[in-house]
Design an enzyme around this catalytic site. Sequence first.
Site, mmCIF file in Angstrom:
data_model
loop_
_atom_site.group_PDB
_atom_site.id
_atom_site.type_symbol
_atom_site.label_atom_id
_atom_site.label_comp_id
_atom_site.label_asym_id
_atom_site.label_seq_id
_atom_site.Cartn_x
_atom_site.Cartn_y
_atom_site.Cartn_z
ATOM 1 N N THR A 124 9.877 -7.342 -12.533
ATOM 2 C CA THR A 124 9.375 -8.709 -12.626
ATOM 3 C C THR A 124 8.310 -8.952 -11.567
ATOM 4 O O THR A 124 8.499 -8.597 -10.400
ATOM 5 C CB THR A 124 10.548 -9.697 -12.448
ATOM 6 O OG1 THR A 124 11.483 -9.452 -13.490
ATOM 7 C CG2 THR A 124 10.076 -11.139 -12.491
ATOM 8 N N CYS A 156 3.220 2.891 14.030
ATOM 9 C CA CYS A 156 4.232 3.594 13.251
ATOM 10 C C CYS A 156 4.925 4.680 14.043
ATOM 11 O O CYS A 156 6.070 5.008 13.763
ATOM 12 C CB CYS A 156 3.608 4.214 12.004
ATOM 13 S SG CYS A 156 2.887 2.970 10.946
ATOM 14 N N HIS A 167 -0.940 -8.047 3.054
ATOM 15 C CA HIS A 167 -0.606 -8.511 4.409
ATOM 16 C C HIS A 167 -1.537 -7.985 5.504
ATOM 17 O O HIS A 167 -1.389 -8.334 6.670
ATOM 18 C CB HIS A 167 0.865 -8.209 4.736
ATOM 19 C CG HIS A 167 1.164 -6.791 5.126
ATOM 20 N ND1 HIS A 167 1.197 -6.371 6.444
ATOM 21 C CD2 HIS A 167 1.461 -5.687 4.384
ATOM 22 C CE1 HIS A 167 1.516 -5.083 6.488
ATOM 23 N NE2 HIS A 167 1.668 -4.645 5.253
ATOM 24 N N ALA A 183 0.808 -1.219 0.000
ATOM 25 C CA ALA A 183 0.000 0.000 0.000
ATOM 26 C C ALA A 183 0.842 1.271 0.000
ATOM 27 O O ALA A 183 0.434 2.291 -0.553
ATOM 28 C CB ALA A 183 -0.952 -0.002 1.191
HETATM 29 C C1 LIG Z 1 -0.525 -0.742 6.562
HETATM 30 C C2 LIG Z 1 -1.025 0.463 5.887
HETATM 31 C C3 LIG Z 1 -0.321 1.045 4.833
HETATM 32 C C4 LIG Z 1 1.033 0.533 4.385
HETATM 33 O O1 LIG Z 1 0.911 -0.697 3.739
HETATM 34 P P1 LIG Z 1 2.211 -1.533 3.322
HETATM 35 O O2 LIG Z 1 1.697 -2.608 2.433
HETATM 36 O O3 LIG Z 1 2.740 -2.079 4.607
HETATM 37 O O4 LIG Z 1 3.136 -0.623 2.632
HETATM 38 C C5 LIG Z 1 -0.860 2.143 4.212
HETATM 39 N N1 LIG Z 1 -2.048 2.642 4.605
HETATM 40 C C6 LIG Z 1 -2.753 2.114 5.600
HETATM 41 C C7 LIG Z 1 -4.066 2.709 5.987
HETATM 42 C C8 LIG Z 1 -2.274 1.004 6.284
HETATM 43 O O5 LIG Z 1 -2.973 0.494 7.290
#
Ligand SMILES: *Cc1c(COP(=O)(O)O)cnc(C)c1O
Length: 408
Positions: free
Chosen positions: A242, A328, A203, A73
Amino acid sequence: MKVPVYVDNHATTPVDPRVLETMLPYFGEKFGNAASRHAFGWEAEAAVDEAREQVARLIHASSPKEIIFTSGATESDNLAIKGVADAYREKGNHIITCVTEHKAVLDCCKTLEQQGLSITYLPVDAHGLLSPDQVRDAITERTILISLMAANNEIGTLHPVIEIGRVAKEKGIIFHSDATQAVGRVPVDVEEMGIDLLSMTAHKMYGPKGVGALYVRSKRPKVRLRPIIDGGGHEWGMRAGTLNVSGIVGFGKACQIAAAEMQEEAKRLIGLRERLKEDIFRHLDEVYLNGHPTLRLPGNLNLSFAFVEGESLLMGLKEIAVSSGSACTSAALEPSHVLRAIGVTENLAHTAIRFGLGRFNTAEEIDFVARRVVEEVRRLRSLSPFYVARAKSQKRPEGEWKVPERLS
Ligand SMILES: *Cc1c(COP(=O)(O)O)cnc(C)c1O
């Protein structure tokens, strides 16, 4: 029951065994590069195509071609926000977002701000909600993007995405939503919600780490993006590199499971969450709910325990995996920007714990979590001169933890 009990499903989720099983052959005999033009490549490509359909179906995208696979994300947020800022430079330079967004969105906006773009950070109310009118009022002639999350990762608040999408459509502005916490947990429909760009990650929905997607609307309107990674032209030139075939296959499977089981799972998680909340509130005073009482993610419970440092509580609760404030920012020990944004005082923000209940939590585990939290909060408060003085002045009975009747 195994300890530690994992109740931090907003940070990441365990991989569903069904997902793992689907992935395993792609580390073994099905190792092909999806871009290769021979049997091994075609096999990998077919698997990626199926996964793309599974992802598209979960969010009701009209075509699997609207799904761009990324590393997660964070990358999807970067591609969406920076990609639009660059591609629509001649149209304008203004972006609307919100103070409670994930750092992946906020930091993209900060970078663009340094490059001269103008960013509006909308405030939220005490529940973490914003109104479609706030969004409408912030739009200017120069607005090119509205970026607002579907569900908050700390307090679980669900934004009124359908109404925000309507405002964006009415004004002809591209609407990006970081729906990382919402996808797989609550229904997400890019058509109904008027979403043009949507970030998601595997994840957080029982898939593997390091794979995610950006949904990019292909018609009404066709969204243009400037890629942030150049290379071999993979993913229609939007994201070179890739393909992570095994990860993508797992992501697809996770989406298929979520589509089939989300409704039942949400009901069960709301039940467990309310049970946890009630047990804690029944046995402790001075506990405060952060976020909205009902408009929140099914498995999310965010509580402030007055007179108890969240970090001390975590240290005392080694047999429970939860986050204090925000995962975080807890490394920096700064109060969470989300809790501050909803008006939680700095003191109370430091006492916050985020519980994220998930697919594999049992009622037995949740009862254990409730009991241990109550015990530990009581122990820490008994060491707090402020709490003891206050309790004495109120002549409050100390009360023992009682096993809830349904357990005895
Ligand atoms: C976990 C999260 C992300 C980051 O996702 P990743 O796949 O770990 O980079 C971004 N936005 C929100 C709202 C999240 O909960």
